[in-house]
Design an enzyme around this catalytic site. Structure first.
Site, PDB file in Angstrom:
ATOM      1  N   HIS A 278       0.836  -1.203   0.000  1.00  0.00           N
ATOM      2  CA  HIS A 278       0.000   0.000   0.000  1.00  0.00           C
ATOM      3  C   HIS A 278       0.871   1.254   0.000  1.00  0.00           C
ATOM      4  O   HIS A 278       0.647   2.189  -0.781  1.00  0.00           O
ATOM      5  CB  HIS A 278      -0.924  -0.013   1.227  1.00  0.00           C
ATOM      6  CG  HIS A 278      -1.661   1.272   1.440  1.00  0.00           C
ATOM      7  ND1 HIS A 278      -2.973   1.443   1.043  1.00  0.00           N
ATOM      8  CD2 HIS A 278      -1.286   2.454   1.999  1.00  0.00           C
ATOM      9  CE1 HIS A 278      -3.365   2.661   1.350  1.00  0.00           C
ATOM     10  NE2 HIS A 278      -2.355   3.301   1.935  1.00  0.00           N
ATOM     11  N   GLU A 279       1.869   1.286   0.874  1.00  0.00           N
ATOM     12  CA  GLU A 279       2.746   2.455   0.961  1.00  0.00           C
ATOM     13  C   GLU A 279       3.566   2.627  -0.320  1.00  0.00           C
ATOM     14  O   GLU A 279       3.819   3.751  -0.763  1.00  0.00           O
ATOM     15  CB  GLU A 279       3.677   2.327   2.166  1.00  0.00           C
ATOM     16  CG  GLU A 279       2.973   2.316   3.517  1.00  0.00           C
ATOM     17  CD  GLU A 279       2.123   3.554   3.761  1.00  0.00           C
ATOM     18  OE1 GLU A 279       2.465   4.634   3.227  1.00  0.00           O
ATOM     19  OE2 GLU A 279       1.094   3.446   4.461  1.00  0.00           O
ATOM     20  N   HIS A 282       1.929   4.573  -3.201  1.00  0.00           N
ATOM     21  CA  HIS A 282       2.031   6.036  -3.191  1.00  0.00           C
ATOM     22  C   HIS A 282       3.263   6.500  -3.960  1.00  0.00           C
ATOM     23  O   HIS A 282       3.238   7.535  -4.634  1.00  0.00           O
ATOM     24  CB  HIS A 282       2.092   6.549  -1.746  1.00  0.00           C
ATOM     25  CG  HIS A 282       0.813   6.345  -0.986  1.00  0.00           C
ATOM     26  ND1 HIS A 282      -0.412   6.726  -1.474  1.00  0.00           N
ATOM     27  CD2 HIS A 282       0.575   5.801   0.236  1.00  0.00           C
ATOM     28  CE1 HIS A 282      -1.351   6.421  -0.593  1.00  0.00           C
ATOM     29  NE2 HIS A 282      -0.778   5.851   0.447  1.00  0.00           N
ATOM     30  N   GLU A 358      -5.639   7.052  -1.379  1.00  0.00           N
ATOM     31  CA  GLU A 358      -5.531   5.893  -0.485  1.00  0.00           C
ATOM     32  C   GLU A 358      -6.322   4.705  -1.034  1.00  0.00           C
ATOM     33  O   GLU A 358      -5.900   3.550  -0.894  1.00  0.00           O
ATOM     34  CB  GLU A 358      -6.037   6.260   0.914  1.00  0.00           C
ATOM     35  CG  GLU A 358      -5.218   7.325   1.625  1.00  0.00           C
ATOM     36  CD  GLU A 358      -3.799   6.889   1.934  1.00  0.00           C
ATOM     37  OE1 GLU A 358      -3.542   5.659   1.965  1.00  0.00           O
ATOM     38  OE2 GLU A 358      -2.935   7.760   2.128  1.00  0.00           O
TER      39      GLU A 358
END
Length: 426
Positions: A278-279, A282, A358
């Protein structure tokens, strides 16, 4: 006039506070729609009765404190102006030094000190609340140390910002806001570069991830995503909180992948890999740079509106507020108050953009890891650790949530799982 403005300010704050108390405790409904009951997003399926009760209690009080704290800041600056404290601060500064920069620093110190004293009670209530609900594990001395670090870091940065700001206002009454914005661009980038290696270590200890097997898995995931990461850091947060978190921050050579030790202690490797994916999303989708661009655009509009509103307010109520002109240092509380109001008003927009990013990161992470069980378990554990509402009230979501709600995140994963099974069976 000053009394009338002060009275209206207090009445507005009381009415505002009563509205949000009524909204959060009596009107807002955080229960799930019928179709979600019994699903993996239903907190009744993964929280026990006590946890469900504590989640509702804690969330309502914490949300009320949020909605009360920002307007309290506005009220504080208003009364600094109305009661003439700005005049007193300026006199103390002028009597202490003949150098303009030093006088600015002294004025700012007194303003910052009074703001610190005024806001500490609300901050302490928030700290005590998280402590009583076992979110915070931080001792009072450690909490106070962090508060003082905040004070001195903010004071140090504000000395430079305010000195340059009023120098620009004196040089150009019409376009100071534009020149201030132009200077804020390199300053913002510089602070983002310094954040991971200079500012963050003042609060916590960072060190390379001890679990080398997990680090190898994370770096392999980063390599798969095309991210030039060499190290993963962990930070000792267990002595301060039971909440879970992980993030990527910084820019350029100072960017870091960071895991809280609470996350390492409570989640499995597969769950941590989902968080890391997930990070990494970004980074892959350049959300950091889009965020910087969006922030700079909003700050340009914000500074322009602040300049226009300051001219209008001082022209109409300057005598009552004891501000002779925009370029007088006594206008600083008004500048800070207007800027804070604009930030609050714009937060629904910035939160909306953040929630979209997100959500994109969640989709990227599940496509990369293909492990819906670990992903759903991660969000359930995040809910339990932070006593977060799965389905928060609408105004809370709009003003507070930079992430999709847990209901939205877990439901997306369930839909993904169903669609994947359908494709497999075809």
């Amino acid at each position: 006039m000053a009394r009338k403005i002060g009275l209206y300010g207090i009445l507005a704050y009381v009415v505002y506070g009563l509205f949000f108390y009524w909204y959060l405790f009596y009107f807002a409904d955080s229960s799930l729609q019928f179709e979600y009951e019994g699903s993996k997003a239903d907190p009744a399926t993964f929280l026990n009765g006590r946890e469900l009760m504590l989640t509702e209690e804690y969330s309502k009080i914490r949300n009320l404190l949020f909605f009360l704290s920002t307007p309290f800041e506005w009220l504080f600056y208003l009364f600094i102006l109305l009661l003439g404290f700005g005049n007193a601060f300026k006199k103390w500064a002028e009597n202490s030094s003949k150098f303009k920069f030093v006088r600015t620093a002294i004025y700012l110190f007194w303003l910052s000190l009074f703001a610190f004293i005024a806001t500490t009670p609300l901050n302490y209530i928030s700290y005590s609340l998280s402590k009583s609900y076992n979110i915070s594990t931080q001792s009072f001395s450690s909490w106070m140390k962090d508060e003082l670090i905040d004070f001195w870091i903010n004071f140090g940065m504000m000395i430079i910002i305010v000195a340059v700001l009023y120098w620009l206002i004196n040089k150009s009454r019409k376009r100071w806001w534009l020149y201030a914005w132009l200077l804020s661009v390199p300053f913002t980038l510089f602070m983002m570069f310094l954040q991971p290696v200079v500012i963050d270590p003042l609060y916590n200890d960072f060190y390379p991830l001890k679990n080398k097997e997990l680090e190898t898995k994370i770096l392999n995931l980063a390599d798969k995503a095309g991210i030039p990461a060499e190290h993963v850091f962990e930070v000792n947060m267990a002595e301060k909180t039971n909440a879970l978190n992980a993030y990527v921050n910084g820019i350029g050579s100072n960017s870091r992948i960071v895991l809280w030790d609470t996350t390492l202690n409570r989640l499995s490797d597969d769950q941590i890999l989902f968080i890391m994916a997930h990070e990494m999303a970004h980074y892959v989708e350049k959300h950091i740079y889009f965020g910087i661009a969006g922030y700079l655009l909003l700050s340009l509009v914000g500074l322009y509106l602040t300049a226009k509103l300051m001219e209008y307010v001082i022209g109409k109520w300057g005598n009552a507020l004891r501000i002779p002109a925009v370029n007088d240092i006594r206008s600083l509380p008004l500048f800070l108050m207007i800027l804070s109001m604009l930030l609050f008003i714009s937060s629904p927009l910035s939160n909306f953009v953040s929630r979209y990013q997100e959500s994109r990161a969640d989709h990227y992470a599940i496509e990369m890891t293909q492990n819906t069980e670990a992903a759903i378990g991660t969000f359930q554990e995040l809910t339990r650790a932070g006593l977060s509402q799965v389905n928060p009230p609408l105004l809370v979501k709009i003003f507070r949530y930079g992430h999709p709600t847990m209901l939205e995140r877990i439901s997306m994963l369930e839909d993904y799982e169903i669609n994947n099974k359908a494709k497999t069976n075809e």
